[in-house]
Design a protein around this motif. Structure first.
Motif, short mmCIF file in Angstrom:
data_model
loop_
_atom_site.label_atom_id
_atom_site.label_comp_id
_atom_site.label_asym_id
_atom_site.label_seq_id
_atom_site.Cartn_x
_atom_site.Cartn_y
_atom_site.Cartn_z
N PRO A 100 0.82 -1.22 0.00
CA PRO A 100 0.00 0.00 0.00
C PRO A 100 0.85 1.27 0.00
O PRO A 100 0.41 2.30 -0.53
N ALA A 101 2.05 1.22 0.57
CA ALA A 101 2.92 2.40 0.56
C ALA A 101 3.30 2.77 -0.87
O ALA A 101 3.31 3.95 -1.24
N LEU A 102 3.59 1.77 -1.69
CA LEU A 102 3.93 2.03 -3.08
C LEU A 102 2.71 2.45 -3.89
O LEU A 102 2.79 3.36 -4.73
N LEU A 103 1.60 1.79 -3.67
CA LEU A 103 0.39 2.14 -4.41
C LEU A 103 -0.07 3.55 -4.09
O LEU A 103 -0.58 4.26 -4.96
N ARG A 104 0.13 3.97 -2.85
CA ARG A 104 -0.26 5.32 -2.45
C ARG A 104 0.82 6.34 -2.79
O ARG A 104 0.61 7.53 -2.63
N ARG A 105 1.98 5.88 -3.26
CA ARG A 105 3.10 6.76 -3.56
C ARG A 105 3.39 7.68 -2.36
O ARG A 105 3.48 8.89 -2.48
N SER A 106 3.50 7.01 -1.19
CA SER A 106 3.67 7.75 0.05
C SER A 106 5.12 7.73 0.50
O SER A 106 5.64 6.68 0.92
N ALA A 107 5.78 8.87 0.41
CA ALA A 107 7.15 8.97 0.90
C ALA A 107 7.19 8.79 2.42
O ALA A 107 8.13 8.20 2.97
N THR A 108 6.19 9.28 3.10
CA THR A 108 6.13 9.15 4.56
C THR A 108 6.10 7.69 4.98
O THR A 108 6.82 7.27 5.89
N ALA A 109 5.24 6.89 4.32
CA ALA A 109 5.13 5.47 4.67
C ALA A 109 6.42 4.73 4.36
O ALA A 109 6.86 3.87 5.13
N LEU A 110 7.05 5.04 3.21
CA LEU A 110 8.28 4.35 2.85
C LEU A 110 9.40 4.66 3.83
O LEU A 110 10.18 3.76 4.19
N ILE A 111 9.50 5.88 4.26
CA ILE A 111 10.52 6.23 5.24
C ILE A 111 10.23 5.55 6.58
O ILE A 111 11.12 5.04 7.26
#
Length: 354
Positions: A100-111
């Motif tokens: 979901p972090a990639l699908l949402r393109r969320s830099a916050t989640a990836l970090i």
């Protein structure tokens, strides 16, 4: 400009290729399916730093559990011990949350996901490498053979084929005990049995003494085995089972009392070289086994390849069968043996002469 000219111009603009690097339009189903959207604002105006906050929170929670598992309270339901028993599996949260972090393109989640990755690697990364240093000079095996084992002869063959010089067994009873005594006798001339645990050895055994685990019956003993490295105090133990109950949760009270009693006995041992073989119904991460694990070295941790999960044998998820030592005994290899009629896998470790 005529109507035809205007129509042709519109058609030409519609058919013109999109500029390089442009984001796919809403009608580009292929681009939307692959998630090829810009990392900027989404359709609701949220930036890449504002998206995926729930995923980021779950990632941080996973990191907190990994980093502070020893501080998770054991009540209600003794959740702390349950968490520590299966702690390595918490790492599966990372790939699950990565999607979901990639699908949402969320830099916050990836970090945020970097937190559990780093903590998991710090705790268990060393287990992913092969630390074995050869076959060693003598081998020991511990195996909870299971009271309901319907293939005693097959289990005996596996133990003999392991080439071990010392074998410790748990859950021995009745007719099955006689089967192990008869089957192992040709390969192991020395043996001792106390209660439901036993020890078979190619080396002489002496000074066998029960260890009181505060259970009311014998499930542990201490023996002196004369090895090529000199006398070694060998402890064979089967700590109380841990259960999941609807009312009491993960029940560990009796196991914890017995772990303290076993730890006290090992601490008071007069011989320098000490070997512990048994089903401890807990992993090296379980705080409740600290009276034992704080003073001994795990063969799997020091010389194993992988996690060495031993239970349940059908799909091993935890290493609750342990081989530990202290006093200069040097493990050079640790592994599980092939599955037999037990619900546990046998665990083997090789030691080198000092």
């Amino acid at each position: 400009m005529t109507q035809a000219d205007r129509t042709d111009r519109v058609r030409g603009e519609e058919s013109a290729p999109a500029p390089a690097g442009a984001a796919p339009v809403r009608g580009d189903l292929g681009g939307r399916f692959l998630g090829l959207r810009r990392w900027g604002r989404d359709g609701r105006g949220a930036t890449t730093w504002r998206r995926g906050l729930v995923v980021a929170a779950l990632a941080l929670l996973t990191g907190l559990l990994l980093g502070f598992h020893a501080d998770v309270p054991n009540s209600p339901g003794n959740f702390g011990s349950l968490l520590e028993t299966f702690l390595p599996w918490l790492g599966l949260a990372v790939p699950v949350l990565l999607v979901p972090a990639l699908l949402r393109r969320s830099a916050t989640a990836l970090i945020a996901l970097l937190v559990p990755v780093v903590l998991w690697a710090n705790l268990f990364g060393g287990l992913l490498t092969d630390k074995s240093g050869g076959k060693g000079d003598w081998t020991v095996v511990t195996h909870n053979v299971a009271a309901g084992n319907t293939d005693v002869p097959g289990t005996v063959r596996g133990l003999v084929d392991s080439g071990a010089q010392i074998v410790a067994l748990q859950e021995l009873a009745g007719k099955a005990l006689r089967g192990y005594e008869t089957g192992l006798a040709p390969a192991y001339p020395y043996h001792a049995v106390e209660g439901t645990v036993g020890l078979w050895s190619k080396y002489p055994i002496a000074d066998v003494q029960p260890v009181d685990l505060k259970m009311g019956w014998t499930r542990a003993f201490r023996a002196e085995v004369t090895t090529p490295q000199g006398p070694v105090a060998v402890y064979v133990a089967h700590l109380p089972s841990v259960r999941l109950k609807a009312e009491g949760g993960f029940t560990v009270a009796q196991r914890d009392v017995s772990a303290q009693a076993l730890g006290d006995a090992i601490e008071a041992e007069r011989l320098k070289k000490v070997l512990l073989l048994g089903d401890l119904n807990g992993t090296m991460n379980d705080r409740s086994l600290a009276p034992v694990t704080s003073q001994m070295r795990s063969a799997q941790g020091a010389a194993g390849d992988g996690f060495g999960f031993s239970w349940p044998s059908s799909f091993p998820m935890a290493r609750i069968d342990q081989i530990m030592s202290k006093g200069g005994l040097r493990p050079v290899d640790s592994r599980t043996l092939p599955r037999d009629g037990s619900d546990h896998l046998a665990v083997a470790a090789a030691y080198a002469y000092n």
